[in-house]
Scaffold this motif. Structure first.
Motif, PDB file in Angstrom:
ATOM      1  N   ILE A 167      13.748 -18.469  -1.563  1.00 43.23           N
ATOM      2  CA  ILE A 167      13.897 -18.340  -3.011  1.00 43.23           C
ATOM      3  C   ILE A 167      15.021 -19.262  -3.459  1.00 43.23           C
ATOM      4  O   ILE A 167      16.160 -19.131  -2.996  1.00 43.23           O
ATOM      5  CB  ILE A 167      14.223 -16.887  -3.420  1.00 43.23           C
TER       6      ILE A 167
ATOM      7  N   LEU B 170      23.615  -8.717  -3.545  1.00 41.74           N
ATOM      8  CA  LEU B 170      22.319  -9.056  -2.949  1.00 41.74           C
ATOM      9  C   LEU B 170      22.363  -9.051  -1.423  1.00 41.74           C
ATOM     10  O   LEU B 170      21.955 -10.024  -0.767  1.00 41.74           O
ATOM     11  CB  LEU B 170      21.845 -10.425  -3.452  1.00 41.74           C
TER      12      LEU B 170
ATOM     13  N   VAL C 151      17.209 -20.590  -6.701  1.00 43.32           N
ATOM     14  CA  VAL C 151      17.542 -20.171  -8.069  1.00 43.32           C
ATOM     15  C   VAL C 151      18.522 -21.168  -8.678  1.00 43.32           C
ATOM     16  O   VAL C 151      19.648 -21.306  -8.179  1.00 43.32           O
ATOM     17  CB  VAL C 151      18.169 -18.760  -8.071  1.00 43.32           C
TER      18      VAL C 151
ATOM     19  N   PRO D  46      23.723  -8.208 -10.419  1.00 42.79           N
ATOM     20  CA  PRO D  46      22.357  -8.705 -10.197  1.00 42.79           C
ATOM     21  C   PRO D  46      21.645  -7.899  -9.117  1.00 42.79           C
ATOM     22  O   PRO D  46      22.238  -7.537  -8.100  1.00 42.79           O
ATOM     23  CB  PRO D  46      22.584 -10.148  -9.751  1.00 42.79           C
ATOM     24  N   ASP D  47      20.372  -7.607  -9.350  1.00 42.95           N
ATOM     25  CA  ASP D  47      19.557  -6.892  -8.370  1.00 42.95           C
ATOM     26  C   ASP D  47      18.582  -7.814  -7.648  1.00 42.95           C
ATOM     27  O   ASP D  47      18.030  -7.447  -6.608  1.00 42.95           O
ATOM     28  CB  ASP D  47      18.771  -5.773  -9.064  1.00 42.95           C
ATOM     29  N   HIS D  48      18.357  -8.990  -8.221  1.00 37.52           N
ATOM     30  CA  HIS D  48      17.427  -9.966  -7.651  1.00 37.52           C
ATOM     31  C   HIS D  48      18.026 -11.352  -7.848  1.00 37.52           C
ATOM     32  O   HIS D  48      18.761 -11.578  -8.836  1.00 37.52           O
ATOM     33  CB  HIS D  48      16.063  -9.865  -8.355  1.00 37.52           C
ATOM     34  N   PRO D  49      17.747 -12.300  -6.951  1.00 35.18           N
ATOM     35  CA  PRO D  49      18.297 -13.644  -7.127  1.00 35.18           C
ATOM     36  C   PRO D  49      18.040 -14.250  -8.506  1.00 35.18           C
ATOM     37  O   PRO D  49      18.899 -14.964  -9.043  1.00 35.18           O
ATOM     38  CB  PRO D  49      17.605 -14.446  -6.022  1.00 35.18           C
ATOM     39  N   ASP D  50      16.895 -13.979  -9.113  1.00 35.68           N
ATOM     40  CA  ASP D  50      16.602 -14.541 -10.435  1.00 35.68           C
ATOM     41  C   ASP D  50      17.599 -14.070 -11.490  1.00 35.68           C
ATOM     42  O   ASP D  50      17.794 -14.748 -12.512  1.00 35.68           O
ATOM     43  CB  ASP D  50      15.183 -14.189 -10.867  1.00 35.68           C
ATOM     44  N   ASP D  51      18.233 -12.908 -11.256  1.00 33.14           N
ATOM     45  CA  ASP D  51      19.216 -12.407 -12.229  1.00 33.14           C
ATOM     46  C   ASP D  51      20.431 -13.320 -12.325  1.00 33.14           C
ATOM     47  O   ASP D  51      21.182 -13.263 -13.314  1.00 33.14           O
ATOM     48  CB  ASP D  51      19.671 -11.004 -11.830  1.00 33.14           C
TER      49      ASP D  51
ATOM     50  N   TYR E  38      19.341 -10.191   0.883  1.00 35.15           N
ATOM     51  CA  TYR E  38      18.862 -11.571   0.886  1.00 35.15           C
ATOM     52  C   TYR E  38      19.776 -12.427   1.765  1.00 35.15           C
ATOM     53  O   TYR E  38      21.003 -12.359   1.642  1.00 35.15           O
ATOM     54  CB  TYR E  38      18.822 -12.139  -0.533  1.00 35.15           C
TER      55      TYR E  38
ATOM     56  N   GLU F 111      10.313 -15.711   3.195  1.00 33.52           N
ATOM     57  CA  GLU F 111      10.121 -16.429   1.932  1.00 33.52           C
ATOM     58  C   GLU F 111      11.454 -17.024   1.483  1.00 33.52           C
ATOM     59  O   GLU F 111      12.500 -16.371   1.542  1.00 33.52           O
ATOM     60  CB  GLU F 111       9.590 -15.475   0.863  1.00 33.52           C
TER      61      GLU F 111
ATOM     62  N   ARG G  85      14.080 -14.171   2.404  1.00 34.78           N
ATOM     63  CA  ARG G  85      13.794 -12.750   2.643  1.00 34.78           C
ATOM     64  C   ARG G  85      12.355 -12.620   3.093  1.00 34.78           C
ATOM     65  O   ARG G  85      11.446 -13.130   2.434  1.00 34.78           O
ATOM     66  CB  ARG G  85      14.039 -11.925   1.377  1.00 34.78           C
TER      67      ARG G  85
END
Length: 309
Positions: A209, A256, A211, A178-183, A259, A207, A204
């Motif tokens: 996040i 990640l 998920v 994963p490259d982003h938490p949403d992944d 983050y 902000e 981050r």
């Protein structure tokens, strides 16, 4: 007979409501405990306990004598501690408890190092993720990882516990990284049964996040969670104090890293600052020196790796 030991038996029996359990706790036979109890009654000149085959309870005289007997034991312990301090050599038994993963990764080695400095100190280390009852279990020192402290207890901060998301190389080769938490929504995840619910939370640049994720494996034991991640069961969140060797050996990969996740305090917790044994004071000081600092010792590898990258 030794009056102090007789008083100790009386206090222990009154606390546990059982002569057998008191004898076990004091490491003596039931017959010996019974003789000590009789000696305490002879010395105080009164029957202290009502005894039947099913129950032991305090008499009126026992209830009146119990506070003074407890105070007598406290003063005797304090006198022994003061004598030990005069010789600058701590002695005695310390009962310590902590989470099993922290004991395995950090605390056991620290306690052995402390005993090498103070070989006359005996240590009993109990482990488990459930918080121990310091009073009921007669624990001298609890090392707890939490942000919620009991105001009735005395605490001293030792270090910060950071967690990180990680997975095995085999899992990443099969499912990707994963490259982003949403992944994380499309990944298999494993979790602590008493953890954060069915979601991960990151921050981050100010902000937050959140998920939602799909847990595929749960456990109530951090060591088992680590083993599941190593076995390729999925992505998991684990404390950094438990991962240094795995990361350096390449058995696990941090995910990640840009983050941040919530951190927890690692605290030394004990009942009172008064009548505190010399060995306990020295142990708390030793652990504070060993674990404290802006970067805990187990995070030094990660900090160095980030600076090099």
């Amino acid at each position: 007979m030794d009056r102090l030991s007789a008083v100790r038996v009386f206090v222990e029996v009154s606390s546990r409501g059982s002569l057998t359990q008191a004898a076990e706790q004091l490491d003596m036979s039931v017959a010996m405990a019974s003789r000590y109890l009789a000696a305490a009654e002879d010395w105080l000149g009164a029957r202290l306990l009502h005894r039947t085959t099913r129950k032991i309870s305090l008499t009126d005289a026992g209830m009146a004598a119990l506070p003074s007997c407890k105070q007598l034991l406290e003063l005797a312990d304090e006198a022994r501690n003061l004598a030990a301090e005069r010789h600058h050599e701590p002695t005695g038994l310390l009962r310590v408890t902590t989470a099993s993963s922290f004991a395995d990764a950090q605390l056991t080695a620290a306690l052995i190092a402390f005993q090498q400095l103070h070989p006359q100190v005996e240590i009993i280390l109990s482990v488990g993720d459930k918080a121990a009852d310091l009073v009921g279990d007669r624990v001298d020192l609890a090392i707890r990882i939490t942000n919620t402290l009991d105001p009735a207890m005395i605490s001293r901060p030792l270090a910060v516990c950071r967690s990180m998301l990680c997975a095995s190389p085999a899992y990443l080769a099969q499912f990707g990284q994963p490259d982003h938490p949403d992944d994380l929504r499309r990944h298999r995840c494993v979790a602590h049964a008493f953890g954060i619910g069915k979601q991960y939370r990151f921050s981050r640049n100010g902000e937050t996040i959140t998920v939602p994720v799909d847990w595929r494996f749960h456990t109530n034991e951090t060591a088992v969670l680590r083993r599941a991640v190593l076995a390729g069961a999925g992505i998991g969140m684990l404390p950094s104090y438990y991962l240094g060797d795995d990361l350096q050996a390449g058995r696990l990969v941090q995910l990640l890293p840009g983050y941040e996740v919530d951190t927890f305090g690692i605290h030394a917790i004990y009942l009172s600052r008064q009548h505190q044994p010399l060995a306990l004071r020295l142990l708390v000081d030793f652990l504070a020196e060993r674990f404290s600092g802006e970067i805990p010792p187990w995070d030094q590898f990660l900090h160095g790796a980030r600076q090099a990258s």
